[in-house]
Design an enzyme around this catalytic site. Sequence first.
Site, PDB file in Angstrom:
ATOM      1  CG  ASN A 137       2.162  -4.626  -8.241  1.00  0.00           C
ATOM      2  OD1 ASN A 137       1.764  -5.638  -7.668  1.00  0.00           O
ATOM      3  ND2 ASN A 137       2.388  -4.585  -9.549  1.00  0.00           N
ATOM      4  CG  HIS A 139       0.790  -8.677  -8.632  1.00  0.00           C
ATOM      5  ND1 HIS A 139       1.814  -8.581  -9.557  1.00  0.00           N
ATOM      6  CD2 HIS A 139       1.234  -9.587  -7.716  1.00  0.00           C
ATOM      7  CE1 HIS A 139       2.804  -9.386  -9.225  1.00  0.00           C
ATOM      8  NE2 HIS A 139       2.479 -10.008  -8.107  1.00  0.00           N
ATOM      9  CD  GLU A 144       1.373  -6.833 -12.671  1.00  0.00           C
ATOM     10  OE1 GLU A 144       1.203  -6.632 -11.458  1.00  0.00           O
ATOM     11  OE2 GLU A 144       2.473  -7.146 -13.152  1.00  0.00           O
TER      12      GLU A 144
HETATM   13  P1  PGA Z   1       6.598 -13.420  -3.873  1.00  0.00           P
HETATM   14  O1  PGA Z   1       5.540 -13.004  -4.966  1.00  0.00           O
HETATM   15  O2  PGA Z   1       5.983 -14.519  -3.080  1.00  0.00           O
HETATM   16  O3  PGA Z   1       7.795 -13.898  -4.683  1.00  0.00           O
HETATM   17  O4  PGA Z   1       6.887 -12.223  -3.052  1.00  0.00           O
HETATM   18  C1  PGA Z   1       4.216 -12.819  -4.631  1.00  0.00           C
HETATM   19  C2  PGA Z   1       3.424 -12.328  -5.817  1.00  0.00           C
HETATM   20  O5  PGA Z   1       4.003 -11.629  -6.662  1.00  0.00           O
HETATM   21  O6  PGA Z   1       2.237 -12.639  -5.901  1.00  0.00           O
END
Ligand code: PGA
Length: 268
Positions: A137, A139, A144
């Site tokens: 998304n 973030h 967020e």
């Molecule tokens: P991920 O998460 O490395 O597990 O894909 C990245 C994030 O949410 O910043």
Amino acid sequence: MQVIIFDNPQQVAENAAQWVEKLINKKSGAVLGLATGSTPISLYKQLVAKHQADELSFANTTSFNLDEYLGIDENNAQSYRHFMNENLFDHVDIDKSKTFVPTCNQGENPREQGLAYEEKIKQAGGIDLQILGIGANGHIGFNEPTSSLASRTRIKTLTQQTLNDNSRLFAADEFQPTLAMTMGIATILDARYVLLMATGENKASAVKSMITGPLSAVCPASALQLHENAIVLLDKAAASELEDQEYYLWANEQNLKINQEFGLYHNY
Ligand code: PGA
């Protein structure tokens, strides 16, 4: 933004490890900003291997993690402190008293803890190199979509998408926190360098918005457009929605030569 596209996730991790190694070897007392999640695990494997081969010491290094869940303590296997111990700290010579995670324990005030974390980063001289992943998304940390671009370390409510994305890591009957402490976007932008790693097709859309979308709180990672030294390491799948891939590849070849001849912008 320097966008570097690699053939596979392994090459992304190897290149990220080289950036960390360069910093630590150049600056005694380097301050690292660290991230959790699936993406940096292969980076930490590289760093552990370099340490075990006597090529890299973390003895003088300080670290600050991006975020931590609320409502579970650091001994819980789901805590980010536990993640860091397992994936890095327990396997290298870092002084654990100089590794910081933005915890907020039961009975503590998250507002005060957030301010105290910002102060600790300042006292350490600021973060030299901040490692980042990116959420599907957009973030960064747990900032967020619609997070203030001026935000500082604080308590944050996670979105349903983030909860869904991370639910794979929790057993069906296990408590999954919905609140977290996270460095803010302004905290991240204060780092002298930011190094964002993204791999896999599920990140392609967020990566495109980060690099070529408008600067917008809807895609918190787009705030990196404001950073003087943002380096984005992608595998082909994460880069798949980018136009101008040829340009990034060519510019990177030039940048290697330019950096070799003239050095990097900051001498850390
Ligand atoms: P991920 O998460 O490395 O597990 O894909 C990245 C994030 O949410 O910043």
